[in-house]
Write an enzyme that holds these catalytic residues in place. Structure first.
Site, mmCIF file in Angstrom:
data_model
loop_
_atom_site.group_PDB
_atom_site.id
_atom_site.type_symbol
_atom_site.label_atom_id
_atom_site.label_comp_id
_atom_site.label_asym_id
_atom_site.label_seq_id
_atom_site.Cartn_x
_atom_site.Cartn_y
_atom_site.Cartn_z
ATOM 1 N N CYS A 43 0.840 -1.195 0.000
ATOM 2 C CA CYS A 43 0.000 0.000 0.000
ATOM 3 C C CYS A 43 0.875 1.245 0.000
ATOM 4 O O CYS A 43 2.096 1.173 0.023
ATOM 5 C CB CYS A 43 -0.938 0.010 1.206
ATOM 6 N N ASP A 530 -4.500 17.003 -26.687
ATOM 7 C CA ASP A 530 -3.684 16.792 -27.883
ATOM 8 C C ASP A 530 -4.566 17.036 -29.115
ATOM 9 O O ASP A 530 -5.764 16.756 -29.088
ATOM 10 C CB ASP A 530 -3.142 15.364 -27.892
#
Length: 844
Positions: A43, A530
Site C-alpha cells: 500500500c 492533444d
C-alpha cells in the site's frame, strides 16, 4: 510528396524528440543511480516508509514505485549498495539490486568519484551488513539470490530477467490471492448457513463449522496476518492490523467457547433470540463467531485480488513500449571492391556505427542517419501526425518508425538505452515513479482508529472485570468491541462503488483504472488536449471548401492520378474524388516523384499533382488567384497541392488549374465537449506537435483561446508543458492518443489525470489513468463526471462503514451488544454501502 502543412521539427525535417528532462537537483552532484527491486510493499504507507528510510541516509534521494515494485535511488554521496539493501530490510521489506548506473562524464568531481569507487570496493569486500529480513531470516551473503551482490554483478544485471517480465510479481500475488479467495468462499458459505439457520444445525454441527472456518481464518487470512505482523514489528498499524485482530479474536473466542466454554456439547443449538445474544443473558454457553471470521476474510480477499490485478495493469505502458521496436535487423557489411554482405541479426547485436538496410514496410531498427536512399517514413508513433516525413541522405531517422516506400541504408547512431524510444520509456518511468500513490482514506483513518479500538477493547475488559461482571461477560464485551470495529463494510466501500461506477463508465465509453484516478478528478481545473487523433480524427481528408473550389473535371483528373499513390495526401484526394464522383478513369504512364508529387496520363491528357515549388521548377506558372488560394490554405494549417493539366504526352503547355487542400478532420463532438469542460470549471488547452497555423485554426473551430494553444511541441516538450502548468498550481488532465503523448499522460497522472483515446497507441492507453474507448471528446467529459460521482460515493461509503462501527462501539463496551449483534451491524452497514453504490448506475 511532402507535407507543407506540417513544420519540420528535426535538423533535416524529421521528427527528433528531445531527450527526457534532467532529473531534479543539480546533475553535477550525482555520483551514480541505483535501481532496487523492493518486495513486500502492499500500500501507499509501505511506499512512504521505504522512501523515508532511504532518504534519511546522507547523500541519498529515493523515489519508490509501487506499480513496478522498485526504488530509484540517486546517490549524491558515496553510499554502498549493501547499505541501501540493509536500510530497506530494516524498514521491513526485501531488496536486491537491479542495476547501478554510473554518473555521466563530468557528473561528479574526481574526489567524489574516487570516494564512490572506494565505497563500492568496500561493499564487495564486506558484503551485506548484519540484519534480519522480512521473514526473520538472516540476509544472504553477497552475490546470493535476493541479497546484496558484488558491485560488478549488480552493474551488469539486466533490468529484469527474461523469465520475469515487468509486473510479473503482481500476477503471482494475484494468482495466490485468487486461490485463497476461491477456497475461502467455498468454505465460508456452509459456515454461514450452519451458523445462522438453526434448522440446518445437525448434531455436532459446531465442530463441522470449526473445521470449515479454521482454514479460512488461518491460511485464507494469512496475507493479512503477515502484513499486520510486519507492521507491528516496526511500530505501525494499518487496516491489516484490524482485519487480523478481528479474525484472530473471533476465531480464538469461538475455539475457547467450543473447547472450554461448553459450546462444543453435542446436541447444542445456536439460539437466534435477541435476549439470548446479550452478554448478561447468554445462558449456559457462549456463542460461536466462526462465520464472522470467515466472511471478513473472504470479503477482503476479494478486494485485495482486484487490487493486485490493477497493479499489474499499471506496468502495461512499459511492456507495450518494449513491443514497439524491431526485433531483428539486416546488418550490411561493406566488402572489397564495393561489394556488400547482408546478415539477419537480433537488434540487440547492433552497435553504434553499424550499417543496416530498411526495406519498404519494415520498422527502422534504431536511431540513425540515412546513408543511401530516399523514402517516406511514418513517424506518427512519435509525432502523432498522420503525414509521413520525407527522408533522404543525411537525414536522421528514429527507431521503431516505419519505412513506407523506398529502400534505405542507415548508419546506427544510438542503440539500446540511448535510443529515442528508450528515452521516452525512461520519461514514462520517471513520471510514474514520481506519482505518489494516493494513500487510501481508510489507511489514514486507521492510523488513529486502530490504536483507539485496541485501547477501548482493553478498557472494556478491565472495566467489566473491575465491576464484577464476570470473565465471560467481560471477554464477550471486549471481543464485541473488536468485532464491531472489524471493517467488513470498509472492505466493500471502494470495490462496490468502483464496480458500479466503472461499469457505468464503460457504458459511456470510459475505462477507469482505479480509486487513485478518481481522487484526481475532484480538483481538476485544466484539461490539456492533444490535437491530432483527439480533437481531430487523425485522418487526412479533402477540404472541398478551401482554395478556388474544384470543378468535377479537375477533381476527376486529380483523383485518378493520385489513386495509384499510397501517400496519405493522395489517399485523401482519391477518397474525396470517389465520394463525389464515384468511379475514376484509368491512369497511364504513372510516375511518382518522391517528396514532390505525381504525374501521369488521364484520358489522353497530361496530369500532374504536387507541391507548388516542384511545378514551378517544371515551368508551370501559378496564377494570382491560385497563389492566393495556396496561401489561404496553408495559413489555416492545411496541406495545399496544385493540379496542372496539359494537352497530351510530353506537353509543354502544362497549366495550373486548381488548388487541392487536405487537412486533418475535426471530430464532430469536439466543440461541444470543449464547451462542457468549461461548464465543469475546467480550462481547455490545445497541445500539438503540428505547426502553429494548423493549431490556431483548430483552436478557433472548437472554441479554445489563442493564448491557450501550444504548437510545435515535441514529446519531451509535451511533458514539460504539463509539468509547467502543474508548477503554476494547476491540477492538469491530459487527453492524448500517441506514443508522443505517453510521457505527458504519465506526468499528468502524477498530480492530475491522464486520459488516452482508445483509438490511439497501446503505450498511450496504458500510460494513462483513463482510457476513452469511444473516440470522441464527449467521453472525456463523461469520464470527469462519472469519476467525480464515483469518488463522492466512495467517500459516502467510507463514512457509513465507519459510522456503524463508531456508533456501535460504545454499545458493545457497555455490554449491550453481543459479537453476533456486532456481526449483524456489520452486515447492515454492508447493505447500505452496496445500495449507495448502485446509485452510480445513473451517473454521467
Amino acid at each position: 510528396m511532402s507535407e507543407p502543412g506540417f513544420e519540420p521539427r528535426g535538423p533535416h525535417g524529421t521528427s527528433s524528440p528531445s531527450a527526457p528532462g534532467a532529473s531534479a537537483g543539480p546533475a553535477t552532484a550525482d555520483l551514480a543511480a541505483v535501481d532496487l527491486a523492493v518486495g513486500g510493499m502492499t500500500c501507499a504507507s509501505c511506499v512512504a516508509r521505504v522512501e523515508k528510510k532511504l532518504s534519511r541516509l546522507e547523500g541519498v534521494s529515493a523515489t519508490v514505485n509501487l506499480a513496478t515494485e522498485s526504488a530509484h535511488v540517486r546517490l549524491l554521496a558515496p553510499v554502498s549498495e549493501a547499505e541501501l539493501i540493509a536500510t530497506v530490510e530494516r524498514a521491513g521489506y526485501t531488496a536486491s539490486v537491479i542495476r547501478r548506473t554510473p554518473a555521466p562524464p563530468g557528473g561528479a568531481t574526481g574526489d567524489q568519484a574516487a570516494q564512490a569507487e572506494q565505497a563500492v570496493q568496500e561493499t564487495g569486500r564486506r558484503g551485506s551488513p548484519t540484519g534480519v529480513d522480512d521473514d526473520g531470516a538472516a540476509p544472504t551473503a553477497p552475490g546470493a539470490s535476493g541479497g546484496a551482490r558484488a558491485p560488478e554483478e549488480a552493474t551488469a544485471a539486466a533490468p529484469r530477467p527474461p523469465g520475469e517480465p515487468l509486473g510479473a510479481s503482481h500476477l503471482v500475488r494475484a494468482a495466490d490471492l485468487r486461490r485463497r479467495l476461491l477456497v475461502s468462499l467455498a468454505l465460508s458459505v456452509p459456515v454461514m448457513a450452519l451458523s445462522m439457520l438453526p434448522a440446518l444445525q445437525f448434531t455436532g454441527w459446531q465442530w463441522a463449522v470449526a473445521a470449515l472456518a479454521l482454514p479460512v481464518a488461518t491460511w485464507g487470512a494469512w496475507p493479512f496476518h503477515r502484513a499486520a505482523w510486519a507492521a507491528a514489528r516496526h511500530g505501525a498499524s494499518t487496516m491489516d492490523t484490524l482485519v487480523s485482530l478481528g479474525v484472530v479474536a473471533a476465531t480464538a473466542w469461538s475455539l475457547w467457547a467450543l473447547t472450554l466454554g461448553g459450546a462444543g456439547q453435542l446436541g447444542m443449538r445456536m439460539s437466534m433470540s435477541l435476549a439470548e445474544l446479550l452478554p448478561r443473558s447468554q445462558g449456559h454457553h457462549p456463542h460461536l463467531y466462526f462465520e464472522s471470521a470467515a466472511w471478513v476474510t473472504t470479503f477482503l480477499l476479494a478486494g485485495r485480488y482486484a487490487e493486485a490485478r490493477a497493479k499489474h495493469r499499471s506496468g502495461d505502458a512499459l511492456r507495450a513500449l518494449l513491443e514497439l521496436g524491431a526485433k531483428e535487423v539486416t546488418r550490411v557489411r561493406p566488402g572489397a571492391g564495393g561489394a556488400r554482405t547482408e546478415e539477419r541479426i537480433s537488434v540487440e547485436d547492433l552497435a553504434v556505427g553499424d550499417l543496416f538496410a530498411v526495406r519498404p514496410g519494415e520498422k527502422i531498427a534504431t536511431d540513425g542517419v540515412v546513408v543511401e536512399g530516399r523514402s517516406a517514413v511514418d513517424a506518427s508513433m512519435l509525432t502523432g501526425e498522420p503525414a509521413p516525413v520525407e527522408v533522404e541522405e543525411g537525414d536522421a531517422v528514429t527507431g521503431a518508425t516505419v519505412n513506407t516506400s523506398g529502400a534505405l541504408l542507415v548508419r546506427a547512431t544510438a542503440v539500446g538505452q540511448g535510443t529515442t524510444l528508450a528515452r521516452i520509456g525512461a520519461m514514462v518511468v520517471q513520471a510514474q515513479a514520481g506519482k505518489a500513490p494516493v494513500q487510501r482514506l481508510a489507511d489514514r483513518i486507521s492510523a488513529v482508529f486502530v490504536p483507539v479500538v485496541l485501547a477501548l477493547s482493553a478498557l472494556t475488559l478491565v472495566g467489566w472485570l473491575a465491576a464484577g461482571g464476570g470473565s465471560q461477560a467481560a471477554f464477550t464485551a471486549a471481543v464485541a468491541v473488536l468485532v464491531i470495529a472489524c471493517p467488513c463494510a470498509l472492505g466493500l466501500a471502494t470495490p462496490t462503488a468502483l464496480l458500479v461506477g466503472t461499469g457505468r463508465a464503460a457504458q459511456l465509453g470510459v475505462v477507469i483504472k482505479g480509486p487513485e484516478v478518481l481522487e484526481s478528478t475532484r480538483a481538476l481545473d485544466t484539461m490539456v488536449l492533444d490535437k491530432t487523433g483527439t480533437v481531430t480524427t487523425g485522418r487526412m481528408s479533402l477540404d472541398a471548401g478551401a482554395g478556388s473550389g474544384l470543378e468535377e473535371e479537375w477533381l476527376r483528373l486529380a483523383g485518378a492520378v493520385e489513386s495509384v499513390s499510397e501517400h496519405p495526401v493522395a489517399a485523401a484526394i482519391t477518397a474525396g474524388a470517389r465520394e463525389r464522383l464515384g468511379a475514376l478513369p484509368a491512369v497511364e504512364d504513372f510516375s511518382s516523384h518522391e517528396g514532390r508529387g505525381v504525374s501521369g496520363l488521364v484520358e489522353g491528357r497530361a496530369v500532374a499533382v504536387g507541391r507548388p515549388a516542384w511545378l514551378a521548377g517544371l515551368g508551370v506558372e501559378l496564377p494570382e488567384g491560385l497563389e492566393r488560394a495556396v496561401g489561404e490554405a496553408e495559413a489555416s494549417g492545411a496541406t495545399a497541392v496544385i493540379l496542372a493539366v496539359g494537352a497530351g504526352p510530353g506537353s509543354d503547355d502544362m497549366r495550373a488549374v486548381a488548388v487541392l487542400a487536405v487537412r486533418d478532420t475535426l471530430r464532430p463532438s469536439s466543440r461541444r465537449a470543449v464547451a462542457q469542460l468549461r461548464e465543469l470549471g475546467i480550462r481547455p488547452i490545445l497541445l500539438t506537435g503540428d505547426n502553429p497555423r494548423a493549431a490556431r485554426h483548430v483552436a478557433s473551430q472548437v472554441g479554445i483561446r489563442a493564448e491557450d494553444v501550444h504548437a510545435g511541441v515535441l514529446p519531451g516538450g509535451k511533458r514539460d508543458v504539463v509539468a509547467a502548468l502543474q508548477d503554476q498550481g494547476a491540477v492538469v488532465g491530459m487527453v492524448g492518443d500517441g506514443i508522443n503523448d505517453a510521457a505527458a499522460l504519465a506526468q499528468a497522472g502524477a498530480r492530475g489525470l491522464g486520459l488516452a483515446m482508445g483509438s490511439g497507441t497501446d503505450v498511450a492507453i496504458e500510460a494513462a489513468d483513463i482510457t476513452l474507448v469511444r473516440a470522441d471528446l464527449d467521453a472525456a467529459v463523461a469520464a470527469v463526471r462519472v469519476s467525480r460521482a464515483t469518488l463522492r460515493v466512495i467517500k459516502q461509503n467510507l463514512f457509513w462503514a465507519f459510522a456503524y462501527n463508531v456508533a456501535a462501539i460504545p454499545l458493545a463496551a457497555a455490554g449491550l451488544l453481543n459479537p453476533m449483534i456486532a456481526g449483524a451491524a456489520m452486515a447492515a452497514s454492508s447493505v447500505i454501502v452496496v445500495a449507495n453504490s448502485l446509485r452510480l448506475r445513473r451517473a454521467g
